[in-house]
Design an enzyme around this catalytic site. Structure first.
Site, PDB file in Angstrom:
ATOM      1  N   ILE A  74       0.818  -1.222   0.000  1.00  0.00           N
ATOM      2  CA  ILE A  74       0.000   0.000   0.000  1.00  0.00           C
ATOM      3  C   ILE A  74       0.855   1.276   0.000  1.00  0.00           C
ATOM      4  CG2 ILE A  74      -2.146  -0.942   0.985  1.00  0.00           C
ATOM      5  CD1 ILE A  74      -1.198   0.268   3.730  1.00  0.00           C
ATOM      6  N   THR A 139      -7.794   0.871  16.150  1.00  0.00           N
ATOM      7  CA  THR A 139      -7.710  -0.117  17.238  1.00  0.00           C
ATOM      8  C   THR A 139      -8.009   0.528  18.590  1.00  0.00           C
ATOM      9  OG1 THR A 139      -6.173  -1.522  18.495  1.00  0.00           O
ATOM     10  CG2 THR A 139      -5.190   0.267  17.257  1.00  0.00           C
ATOM     11  N   ASP A 140      -8.414  -0.292  19.542  1.00  0.00           N
ATOM     12  CA  ASP A 140      -8.607   0.225  20.909  1.00  0.00           C
ATOM     13  C   ASP A 140      -7.296   0.703  21.516  1.00  0.00           C
ATOM     14  OD1 ASP A 140      -7.425  -2.298  21.275  1.00  0.00           O
ATOM     15  OD2 ASP A 140      -8.893  -3.018  22.727  1.00  0.00           O
ATOM     16  N   GLU A 141      -6.162   0.201  20.974  1.00  0.00           N
ATOM     17  CA  GLU A 141      -4.869   0.539  21.581  1.00  0.00           C
ATOM     18  C   GLU A 141      -4.491   2.004  21.407  1.00  0.00           C
ATOM     19  OE1 GLU A 141      -1.573  -2.098  21.280  1.00  0.00           O
ATOM     20  OE2 GLU A 141      -2.860  -3.841  21.066  1.00  0.00           O
ATOM     21  N   TYR A 163       3.571   0.197  17.872  1.00  0.00           N
ATOM     22  CA  TYR A 163       2.414  -0.207  17.058  1.00  0.00           C
ATOM     23  C   TYR A 163       1.250   0.757  17.276  1.00  0.00           C
ATOM     24  CZ  TYR A 163      -2.068  -2.502  16.188  1.00  0.00           C
ATOM     25  OH  TYR A 163      -3.375  -2.754  15.800  1.00  0.00           O
ATOM     26  N   LYS A 167      -0.650   3.405  14.692  1.00  0.00           N
ATOM     27  CA  LYS A 167      -2.092   3.352  14.385  1.00  0.00           C
ATOM     28  C   LYS A 167      -2.760   4.672  14.775  1.00  0.00           C
ATOM     29  CE  LYS A 167      -4.311   0.284  13.119  1.00  0.00           C
ATOM     30  NZ  LYS A 167      -4.705  -0.192  11.779  1.00  0.00           N
ATOM     31  N   GLY A 288       6.685  -1.904  28.544  1.00  0.00           N
ATOM     32  CA  GLY A 288       5.594  -0.916  28.438  1.00  0.00           C
ATOM     33  C   GLY A 288       4.206  -1.534  28.362  1.00  0.00           C
TER      34      GLY A 288
HETATM   35  P1  NAD Z   1      -2.861  -9.253  10.283  1.00  0.00           P
HETATM   36  O1  NAD Z   1      -1.466  -8.966  10.691  1.00  0.00           O
HETATM   37  O2  NAD Z   1      -3.392 -10.628  10.438  1.00  0.00           O
HETATM   38  O3  NAD Z   1      -3.074  -8.857   8.753  1.00  0.00           O
HETATM   39  C1  NAD Z   1      -2.533  -7.721   8.175  1.00  0.00           C
HETATM   40  C2  NAD Z   1      -2.546  -7.904   6.664  1.00  0.00           C
HETATM   41  O4  NAD Z   1      -2.011  -6.697   6.069  1.00  0.00           O
HETATM   42  C3  NAD Z   1      -1.675  -9.065   6.183  1.00  0.00           C
HETATM   43  O5  NAD Z   1      -2.371  -9.826   5.233  1.00  0.00           O
HETATM   44  C4  NAD Z   1      -0.465  -8.376   5.552  1.00  0.00           C
HETATM   45  O6  NAD Z   1       0.111  -9.117   4.480  1.00  0.00           O
HETATM   46  C5  NAD Z   1      -1.067  -7.070   5.064  1.00  0.00           C
HETATM   47  N1  NAD Z   1      -0.061  -6.002   4.949  1.00  0.00           N
HETATM   48  C6  NAD Z   1       0.889  -5.652   5.851  1.00  0.00           C
HETATM   49  N2  NAD Z   1       1.642  -4.642   5.356  1.00  0.00           N
HETATM   50  C7  NAD Z   1       1.137  -4.342   4.132  1.00  0.00           C
HETATM   51  C8  NAD Z   1       1.484  -3.386   3.130  1.00  0.00           C
HETATM   52  N3  NAD Z   1       2.512  -2.535   3.291  1.00  0.00           N
HETATM   53  N4  NAD Z   1       0.742  -3.352   2.005  1.00  0.00           N
HETATM   54  C9  NAD Z   1      -0.299  -4.210   1.810  1.00  0.00           C
HETATM   55  N5  NAD Z   1      -0.660  -5.140   2.704  1.00  0.00           N
HETATM   56  C10 NAD Z   1       0.054  -5.210   3.855  1.00  0.00           C
HETATM   57  O7  NAD Z   1      -3.749  -8.191  11.064  1.00  0.00           O
HETATM   58  P2  NAD Z   1      -5.235  -8.321  11.628  1.00  0.00           P
HETATM   59  O8  NAD Z   1      -5.162  -8.876  12.996  1.00  0.00           O
HETATM   60  O9  NAD Z   1      -6.087  -8.968  10.611  1.00  0.00           O
HETATM   61  O10 NAD Z   1      -5.610  -6.780  11.765  1.00  0.00           O
HETATM   62  C11 NAD Z   1      -6.252  -6.092  10.700  1.00  0.00           C
HETATM   63  C12 NAD Z   1      -6.433  -4.645  11.085  1.00  0.00           C
HETATM   64  O11 NAD Z   1      -7.196  -4.557  12.271  1.00  0.00           O
HETATM   65  C13 NAD Z   1      -5.139  -3.906  11.375  1.00  0.00           C
HETATM   66  O12 NAD Z   1      -5.249  -2.601  10.857  1.00  0.00           O
HETATM   67  C14 NAD Z   1      -5.047  -3.886  12.893  1.00  0.00           C
HETATM   68  O13 NAD Z   1      -4.324  -2.751  13.336  1.00  0.00           O
HETATM   69  C15 NAD Z   1      -6.500  -3.799  13.259  1.00  0.00           C
HETATM   70  N6  NAD Z   1      -6.886  -4.375  14.561  1.00  0.00           N
HETATM   71  C16 NAD Z   1      -6.556  -5.653  14.869  1.00  0.00           C
HETATM   72  C17 NAD Z   1      -6.971  -6.200  16.074  1.00  0.00           C
HETATM   73  C18 NAD Z   1      -6.622  -7.606  16.470  1.00  0.00           C
HETATM   74  O14 NAD Z   1      -6.907  -7.997  17.608  1.00  0.00           O
HETATM   75  N7  NAD Z   1      -6.051  -8.428  15.607  1.00  0.00           N
HETATM   76  C19 NAD Z   1      -7.726  -5.432  16.962  1.00  0.00           C
HETATM   77  C20 NAD Z   1      -8.029  -4.108  16.619  1.00  0.00           C
HETATM   78  C21 NAD Z   1      -7.631  -3.598  15.401  1.00  0.00           C
HETATM   79  O1  TDX Z   2       2.970 -14.963  24.537  1.00  0.00           O
HETATM   80  C1  TDX Z   2       2.229 -14.055  24.944  1.00  0.00           C
HETATM   81  N1  TDX Z   2       1.945 -13.997  26.289  1.00  0.00           N
HETATM   82  C2  TDX Z   2       1.180 -13.022  26.832  1.00  0.00           C
HETATM   83  O2  TDX Z   2       0.956 -12.998  28.056  1.00  0.00           O
HETATM   84  C3  TDX Z   2       1.650 -13.050  24.074  1.00  0.00           C
HETATM   85  C4  TDX Z   2       1.930 -13.083  22.597  1.00  0.00           C
HETATM   86  C5  TDX Z   2       0.853 -12.096  24.640  1.00  0.00           C
HETATM   87  N2  TDX Z   2       0.639 -12.052  25.981  1.00  0.00           N
HETATM   88  C6  TDX Z   2      -0.228 -10.997  26.534  1.00  0.00           C
HETATM   89  C7  TDX Z   2       0.056  -9.590  26.071  1.00  0.00           C
HETATM   90  C8  TDX Z   2      -1.320  -8.948  26.090  1.00  0.00           C
HETATM   91  O3  TDX Z   2      -1.609  -8.471  27.394  1.00  0.00           O
HETATM   92  O4  TDX Z   2      -1.550 -11.284  26.095  1.00  0.00           O
HETATM   93  C9  TDX Z   2      -2.263 -10.094  25.773  1.00  0.00           C
HETATM   94  C10 TDX Z   2      -2.688 -10.139  24.307  1.00  0.00           C
HETATM   95  O5  TDX Z   2      -1.512 -10.008  23.539  1.00  0.00           O
HETATM   96  P1  TDX Z   2      -1.547  -9.981  21.941  1.00  0.00           P
HETATM   97  O6  TDX Z   2      -2.323 -11.170  21.467  1.00  0.00           O
HETATM   98  O7  TDX Z   2      -0.159  -9.786  21.466  1.00  0.00           O
HETATM   99  O8  TDX Z   2      -2.475  -8.707  21.657  1.00  0.00           O
HETATM  100  P2  TDX Z   2      -2.336  -7.176  22.130  1.00  0.00           P
HETATM  101  O9  TDX Z   2      -0.945  -6.817  22.395  1.00  0.00           O
HETATM  102  O10 TDX Z   2      -3.333  -6.965  23.235  1.00  0.00           O
HETATM  103  O11 TDX Z   2      -2.816  -6.420  20.802  1.00  0.00           O
HETATM  104  C11 TDX Z   2      -3.923  -6.919  20.027  1.00  0.00           C
HETATM  105  O12 TDX Z   2      -5.082  -6.174  20.226  1.00  0.00           O
HETATM  106  C12 TDX Z   2      -5.185  -4.907  19.654  1.00  0.00           C
HETATM  107  C13 TDX Z   2      -3.571  -6.965  18.550  1.00  0.00           C
HETATM  108  O13 TDX Z   2      -2.359  -7.647  18.371  1.00  0.00           O
HETATM  109  C14 TDX Z   2      -3.533  -5.610  17.922  1.00  0.00           C
HETATM  110  O14 TDX Z   2      -3.353  -5.704  16.515  1.00  0.00           O
HETATM  111  C15 TDX Z   2      -4.812  -4.910  18.183  1.00  0.00           C
HETATM  112  O15 TDX Z   2      -4.766  -3.608  17.687  1.00  0.00           O
END
Ligand code: NAD
Ligand code: TDX
Length: 342
Positions: A74, A139-141, A163, A167, A288
């Site tokens: 992108i 994201t909520d973060e 991260y 965002k 952090g």
């Molecule tokens: P993910 O890491 O599984 O998927 C991200 C996708 O984006 C991948 O397919 C990757 O190949 C693609 N991508 C990365 N860099 C790119 C680039 N430069 N150009 C084009 N494509 C690219 O992530 P996810 O968990 O599916 O999250 C999707 C969205 O939701 C993100 O914006 C994330 O910040 C947001 N989000 C995720 C969570 C969560 O818990 N997973 C929660 C809140 C918000």
């Molecule tokens: O091995 C682990 N052990 C552990 O205790 C990992 C990978 C995580 N954790 C903890 C860290 C967090 O408190 O678990 C919680 C969840 O961790 P993650 O799955 O890494 O998620 P988090 O850091 O909360 O962020 C996620 O939610 C918001 C997504 O990765 C983000 O993309 C999204 O925006």
């Protein structure tokens, strides 16, 4: 929304983006359940994804149909511009991002590039081609942590990890364009997602993979950090509802309401997997580490009628059942995961 809608999905080979594409491909009954307008004609979907380590086309192999797919970064303005010219999207749903907090702590550079610059490139093309809606998945973060209470859409933005900061920068950029240029965007801030096809770097699929590999689940710090869990199908149904009925220029929190301390989440998961409650260990804390996330999602419920259906215990059952059937896929990521967490 009348007539055919052309929808461009970025990050559509990722965990949540692919669930959204699968929903778009075959879901009118799911949408109708919550009162969103029934799709008279299926939308024309196209997907842009760079296929980083996190992207996987297996997530898009659906019997429901195929979609035009562009393996594109992108940040590549020229290629993005060409895709907009060809596909002429009316709606853009922007998921593409570097999404893992631990990776952003080791190396923030790709997060700044993709999450901030990539969003800018998409906004430029979307404006040039006059898209009617740009849905930004934030994201909520972005709010940072909250010890008690809940974040509303009006809470200040105070991101803590690289991260979250990247965002938040993109989220603010979208807000700036909404105000300055009347850019027709909507911002969605989901809480922690989990479910089928999640990359096993995140807590829940990583824990499942470690158990499959006869190991223990690593719990950061003392396991007291709290996350609000949202089953991915609920999340994409929420995004679909907001895409149809949300107001341009607005921000919507999208929380799963299932608040749980990490140690409790891990113990519930071990129970669901039917293995010993002792199969976890405390490991070094994340730098952090945000103590707690919690969203107030009353706006999307009151105004648009969405609320999550799947409670954590049920969502974990569904996730475990899926994982048992997809062990080879999870295990195919093991080398990368062992490299990340060595
Ligand atoms: P993910 O890491 O599984 O998927 C991200 C996708 O984006 C991948 O397919 C990757 O190949 C693609 N991508 C990365 N860099 C790119 C680039 N430069 N150009 C084009 N494509 C690219 O992530 P996810 O968990 O599916 O999250 C999707 C969205 O939701 C993100 O914006 C994330 O910040 C947001 N989000 C995720 C969570 C969560 O818990 N997973 C929660 C809140 C918000
Ligand atoms: O091995 C682990 N052990 C552990 O205790 C990992 C990978 C995580 N954790 C903890 C860290 C967090 O408190 O678990 C919680 C969840 O961790 P993650 O799955 O890494 O998620 P988090 O850091 O909360 O962020 C996620 O939610 C918001 C997504 O990765 C983000 O993309 C999204 O925006």
């Amino acid at each position: 929304m009348k007539g055919t809608r052309r929808i461009l999905v970025t990050g559509g080979a990722g965990f949540i983006g692919s669930a959204f594409v699968r929903l778009l491909l075959g879901s009118s009954s799911v949408i109708a359940r919550r009162g969103a307008p029934k799709q008279s004609q299926p939308p024309e979907i196209s997907v842009v994804d760079k296929l980083t380590y996190a992207g996987d086309l297996k997530r898009l192999m659906s019997p429901k149909g195929t979609v035009p797919f562009y393996k594109t970064d992108i940040c590549n303005k020229k290629q993005i511009e060409a895709i907009f010219a060809k596909e002429k999207p009316q709606i853009v749903v922007h998921f593409a991002a570097e999404s893992h907090v631990d990776r952003s702590i080791s190396n923030a550079a790709p997060f700044i590039e993709t999450n901030i610059k990539g969003t800018q490139v998409l906004i430029d093309s979307a404006r040039k081609h006059k898209v009617s809606k740009f849905i930004f998945i934030s994201t909520d973060e972005v709010y940072g942590e909250i010890a008690n209470g809940k974040f509303t859409e009006n809470s200040p933005i105070r991101p803590n990890s690289p991260y979250a900061a990247s965002k938040a920068a993109a989220d603010l950029l979208v807000q700036a364009y909404i105000r300055t240029n009347k850019f027709p965007a909507i911002i969605i801030r989901p809480s922690n997602n989990y479910g089928p096809w999640q990359y096993p770097e995140k807590l829940i699929p990583l824990a499942i993979l470690r158990i499959f590999e006869q190991g223990k689940v690593p719990v950061y710090g003392r396991g007291q950090n709290v996350r609000e869990w949202l089953y991915v199908d609920d999340c994409v149904r929420g995004i679909m509802t907001i895409m149809h009925k949300g107001k341009i220029g607005q921000i919507y929190n999208l929380g799963g309401s299932c608040e749980s301390k990490n140690i409790d989440t891990v113990k519930l998961l071990l129970k669901t997997l039917g293995v010993s409650q002792e199969r976890w260990e405390f490991v070094k804390d994340r730098l952090g580490h945000d103590i707690r996330y919690r969203l107030d999602s009353r706006k999307v419920t009151r105004e648009l009628g969405w609320k999550p259906d799947v409670r954590l215990a049920q969502g974990l059952k569904l996730t475990v059942a899926w994982s048992l059937k997809h062990q080879p896929w999870l295990k195919s990521k093991l080398k990368d995961i062992n490299n990340l967490y060595k």
